[in-house]
Each structure stands twice: as C-alpha cells, then as structure tokens.
Scaffold this motif. Structure first.
Motif, PDB file in Angstrom:
ATOM      1  N   SER A  72       0.836  -1.197   0.000  1.00  0.00           N
ATOM      2  CA  SER A  72       0.000   0.000   0.000  1.00  0.00           C
ATOM      3  C   SER A  72       0.873   1.250   0.000  1.00  0.00           C
ATOM      4  O   SER A  72       2.023   1.239   0.459  1.00  0.00           O
ATOM      5  N   ARG A  73       0.318   2.359  -0.504  1.00  0.00           N
ATOM      6  CA  ARG A  73       1.073   3.613  -0.565  1.00  0.00           C
ATOM      7  C   ARG A  73       1.457   4.091   0.829  1.00  0.00           C
ATOM      8  O   ARG A  73       2.586   4.548   1.047  1.00  0.00           O
ATOM      9  N   VAL A  74       0.529   3.985   1.763  1.00  0.00           N
ATOM     10  CA  VAL A  74       0.806   4.484   3.108  1.00  0.00           C
ATOM     11  C   VAL A  74       1.890   3.655   3.778  1.00  0.00           C
ATOM     12  O   VAL A  74       2.739   4.180   4.516  1.00  0.00           O
ATOM     13  N   SER A  75       1.922   2.351   3.505  1.00  0.00           N
ATOM     14  CA  SER A  75       2.938   1.488   4.080  1.00  0.00           C
ATOM     15  C   SER A  75       4.308   1.809   3.496  1.00  0.00           C
ATOM     16  O   SER A  75       5.323   1.824   4.207  1.00  0.00           O
ATOM     17  N   GLN A  76       4.358   2.082   2.200  1.00  0.00           N
ATOM     18  CA  GLN A  76       5.623   2.445   1.566  1.00  0.00           C
ATOM     19  C   GLN A  76       6.139   3.779   2.087  1.00  0.00           C
ATOM     20  O   GLN A  76       7.345   3.950   2.306  1.00  0.00           O
ATOM     21  N   MET A  77       5.223   4.731   2.307  1.00  0.00           N
ATOM     22  CA  MET A  77       5.637   6.016   2.854  1.00  0.00           C
ATOM     23  C   MET A  77       6.118   5.874   4.296  1.00  0.00           C
ATOM     24  O   MET A  77       7.029   6.578   4.737  1.00  0.00           O
TER      25      MET A  77
END
Length: 239
Positions: free
Chosen positions: A204-209
């Motif tokens: 997920s994008r939030v996990s990568q960030m």
C-alpha cells in the motif's frame, strides 16, 4: 460468487510535510464531512473551536527571510492510546475491527479526562448546542451523528467511509483494495499530501511512505504508537 473473508486492517495515514501548503482544505473538508459546527470568532478566542484537525505552523529562518512549515495535527490513532484507560465510562475505546480509536458519544459524560491525557491536544469538547444556520443545515452528512452538548469529539479517520468502503467491496465479492477508502481530508488535499490506507499491507502507498527514510511519528518517545506517520519537509521543523 466466492465468499469474501473479512481481514483486520491496520488503518493508518501518512502526511508529507514537504508538499503541505497549509491551505486548510483538509480542515474545511473534515468539518463538512463530520458535521462539525463553526463556533465563531469569539468562541474560538476562548479555545472553543471544534475542528478535528488543525494546521500547526512552525517558523524558521532569520528576518526578513522567515518561512513557515505546516504540520496538520489530528488524532494520532495511537495503538497504545493514553486517552482510553482514563475514561471512566469507556467512551474512548479501541476498535479491534478497524484498529483505530473510536469515541462512543452516547457513553461520554464530558469528564475531559481523555483530553487532559492526550499529548497531541487532538480532542475537543462540545461546549454548547451550536446551531447550524439555514441553509447550511441541509448539508449535514446523514452518515455522521450530530453530537449533543457536553461530549468529547475527535477524528475517527472518517470511520463512516471505512464502513462504506468495506461494504462496497463485500458486495462486489472482493477484498478492500488500496485506494478504495479515502477520508475527507485526503480527498480535499490539493497537493496529495495526505495518504490513507492499510499499514499491514506492504504494497500500500501508506505502508511504503511509512518505510521512507523521511518518516517519523509525533512524540514517538512517549510510546503511544501513533498510526499517523509524517514525512519530513525541507525546513527547520521538518529537518
């Protein structure tokens, strides 16, 4: 159609301070989505504003080259929330299903112990029966409770949108996908500074960030385990 099994999601949010312009679009969107009344200039002067998200400003540089940094501040959805154990009526609870901190309004008796124990000052107390003037009353969101006087209020990651997204995915016979659920603040952000998603999903994008070298959590040393991740900006505050 195969039955879709419901998996627990670890909802979280990432805020990129490098692209936040402090425009307050998230504040306005949150107020409209969650039926937050406007208390007016006089009441706000007494600290009785009811916004669930605020824009904190930090100044850096020397005069006349002083520049601001902006940091949106909302409930950090702590995994080890200090507000929960002090509530005498269990109005501040941790949802096992959504893995977020919820506020049960019909239990709250307004002790404000939770607000006193919150290091992020992210909870507000509903002082009066604020009336929303016509025709604004027609814009109230029917999916969100209109709170009564004397209760604590706070951000819930737009839990009504989380439930709607889960029900939509279930009706379509599929699991919830990254980007299906977008809180009002993230939807309104013109610079895409606010990202919401499942922290337990490594793709997920939030996990990568959250895995970025720029990522940090507010007052992480307190051990509250916040679910809101900030990405450092270029100013003095952001490092």
């Amino acid at each position: 159609m195969a039955e879709v099994t419901e998996e627990k999601m670890k909802w979280g949010m990432a805020i990129d301070l490098d692209v936040c312009t402090g425009c307050n679009a998230c504040v306005t969107a949150c107020a409209m989505e969650n039926n937050i009344p406007f208390t007016g200039e006089d009441e706000s002067g007494y600290g009785r504003g009811l916004h669930w998200i605020r824009i904190q400003r930090y100044w850096h540089g020397d005069y006349p080259e002083i520049k601001p940094d902006y940091s949106p501040m909302l409930c950090q959805q702590c995994g080890n929330a200090p507000c929960e154990p002090v509530c005498p009526v269990f109005a501040a609870v941790h949802s096992e299903e959504e893995q977020i901190n919820l506020q049960v309004y019909n239990r709250c008796i307004g002790t404000r112990y939770c607000a006193n124990n919150c290091p992020y000052l992210s909870r507000v107390f509903n002082w009066f029966d604020y009336e929303i003037p016509e025709p604004m009353a027609y814009y109230l969101n029917p999916s969100v409770t209109v709170r009564r006087r004397g209760v604590m209020e706070k951000c819930t990651f737009c839990v009504q949108r989380i439930h709607a997204g889960q029900e939509q995915a279930k009706a379509e016979g599929r699991p919830v996908q990254d980007g299906d659920i977008v809180p009002a603040c993230a939807q309104a952000c013109p610079t895409d500074a606010i990202i919401f998603g499942d922290l337990s999903d490594p793709q997920s994008r939030v996990s990568q960030m959250a895995r970025s070298q720029r990522s940090f959590r507010q007052l992480e040393e307190l051990g509250t385990e916040p679910r809101v991740i900030y990405l450092k900006g270029g100013g003095q505050y952001g490092g």
